[in-house]
Design a protein around this motif. Structure first.
Motif, short mmCIF file in Angstrom:
data_model
loop_
_atom_site.label_atom_id
_atom_site.label_comp_id
_atom_site.label_asym_id
_atom_site.label_seq_id
_atom_site.Cartn_x
_atom_site.Cartn_y
_atom_site.Cartn_z
N GLY A 199 29.08 43.59 34.32
CA GLY A 199 28.74 42.46 34.06
C GLY A 199 30.06 41.26 34.42
O GLY A 199 30.29 40.37 34.52
N ARG A 200 31.24 42.00 34.47
CA ARG A 200 32.22 41.99 34.91
C ARG A 200 32.68 41.34 36.75
O ARG A 200 33.40 42.09 36.98
CB ARG A 200 33.30 42.49 34.25
N VAL A 201 31.51 40.62 37.68
CA VAL A 201 32.26 40.73 38.49
C VAL A 201 33.13 40.46 39.18
O VAL A 201 34.06 41.50 40.19
CB VAL A 201 30.73 40.20 39.27
N LYS A 202 34.07 39.17 38.64
CA LYS A 202 35.02 38.75 38.83
C LYS A 202 36.73 39.39 39.00
O LYS A 202 36.75 39.61 39.90
CB LYS A 202 35.41 37.18 38.41
N LEU A 203 35.92 40.38 38.14
CA LEU A 203 37.14 41.32 37.36
C LEU A 203 37.03 42.22 39.33
O LEU A 203 38.75 42.55 39.76
CB LEU A 203 37.18 41.31 36.38
N ALA A 204 36.42 42.86 39.42
CA ALA A 204 36.17 44.19 40.06
C ALA A 204 36.62 43.46 40.98
O ALA A 204 36.67 43.89 42.03
CB ALA A 204 35.09 44.43 40.02
N CYS A 205 35.92 42.29 41.73
CA CYS A 205 36.18 42.07 43.01
C CYS A 205 37.50 41.38 43.03
O CYS A 205 38.23 41.77 44.33
CB CYS A 205 35.21 40.77 43.37
N ALA A 206 38.39 41.02 42.41
CA ALA A 206 39.78 41.07 41.97
C ALA A 206 40.43 42.00 41.95
O ALA A 206 41.52 41.74 43.08
CB ALA A 206 40.19 39.70 41.04
N PHE A 207 40.14 42.58 41.71
CA PHE A 207 41.13 44.05 41.50
C PHE A 207 41.10 45.06 42.92
O PHE A 207 41.80 45.08 43.65
CB PHE A 207 40.32 45.08 40.99
N VAL A 208 39.49 44.50 43.69
CA VAL A 208 39.52 45.49 45.04
C VAL A 208 40.35 44.73 46.10
O VAL A 208 40.93 45.17 47.06
CB VAL A 208 38.02 45.74 45.21
N VAL A 209 40.24 43.03 46.23
CA VAL A 209 40.97 42.22 46.87
C VAL A 209 42.51 42.49 46.54
O VAL A 209 43.36 42.63 47.52
CB VAL A 209 40.81 40.78 46.70
N ALA A 210 43.05 42.25 45.34
CA ALA A 210 44.03 42.69 44.84
C ALA A 210 45.39 44.23 45.82
O ALA A 210 46.11 44.33 46.08
CB ALA A 210 44.49 42.93 43.23
N VAL A 211 44.09 45.36 45.31
CA VAL A 211 44.09 46.51 45.62
C VAL A 211 44.79 46.42 47.63
O VAL A 211 45.02 47.02 48.35
CB VAL A 211 43.14 47.58 46.13
N ALA A 212 43.79 45.52 48.59
CA ALA A 212 43.95 45.41 49.83
C ALA A 212 44.82 44.49 50.09
O ALA A 212 45.68 45.38 51.03
CB ALA A 212 42.40 44.58 50.24
N LEU A 243 32.97 52.01 48.84
CA LEU A 243 33.07 52.95 47.37
C LEU A 243 33.56 52.01 46.36
O LEU A 243 33.60 52.37 45.27
CB LEU A 243 32.84 54.21 48.30
N LEU A 244 34.57 51.79 46.55
CA LEU A 244 35.78 51.51 45.85
C LEU A 244 34.89 50.34 44.29
O LEU A 244 35.50 50.16 43.30
CB LEU A 244 37.47 51.05 46.17
N GLY A 245 35.05 49.14 45.60
CA GLY A 245 34.58 48.77 44.45
C GLY A 245 32.76 48.62 43.86
O GLY A 245 33.13 48.77 42.56
N PHE A 246 32.25 50.08 44.58
CA PHE A 246 30.72 50.47 43.97
C PHE A 246 30.83 50.96 42.24
O PHE A 246 30.42 50.70 41.65
CB PHE A 246 30.15 51.17 44.78
N LEU A 247 32.29 51.95 42.44
CA LEU A 247 32.79 52.29 40.71
C LEU A 247 33.43 51.27 40.40
O LEU A 247 33.15 51.69 38.65
CB LEU A 247 33.46 53.29 41.45
N LEU A 248 33.88 50.56 41.20
CA LEU A 248 34.98 49.49 39.97
C LEU A 248 33.91 49.02 39.28
O LEU A 248 33.97 48.78 37.57
CB LEU A 248 35.60 49.24 40.18
#
Length: 121
Positions: free
Chosen positions: A62-75, A51-56
């Motif tokens: 269009g910024r898939v890498k940034l959203a994925c990097a943020f979710v992984v950094a939070v985890a 859900l967090l990744g979906f909202l981000l």
């Protein structure tokens, strides 16, 4: 698309994930009860970060890498912070489950965004 509700939803989701991750074990929210099966906990982690990744992803189209990097950094960050919480134990498998859920959420939202009509410019 209005961004304020998306920002509020993402912040609330992140706050709830942070609370559930860093709260004392006795105060941690549970879906079924404190004797949950392991697969319930895995689904809970996966879906919360999904859900967090979906909202981000909707906040950062269009910024898939940034959203994925943020979710992984939070985890990773929250698992590291669990090491300083007395009754919690961080685990690499937990990070993988959370990062996978967040990444799936980002990719699902990006797939939906590709099929949505673009607003006229």
């Amino acid at each position: 698309m209005r961004r304020n509700p998306l920002i509020a939803a993402a912040v609330i989701c992140l706050a709830l994930i942070t609370y559930a991750t860093l709260a004392k074990l006795a105060g941690r929210p549970a879906l079924i009860g404190h004797a949950e099966a392991y697969w319930v906990v895995v689904i809970e982690r996966f879906s919360a970060y999904g859900l967090l990744g979906f909202l981000l992803s909707f906040l950062l189209p269009g910024r898939v890498k940034l959203a994925c990097a943020f979710v992984v950094a939070v985890a990773v960050g929250l698992e590291v912070l669990q090491a300083v919480t007395p009754d919690r134990d961080p685990g690499f498998i937990d990070v993988l489950q959370k990062a996978a859920g967040g990444t799936v959420g980002v990719l699902l939202a990006q797939t939906i965004l590709t099929f949505l009509p673009r607003p006229p410019s």
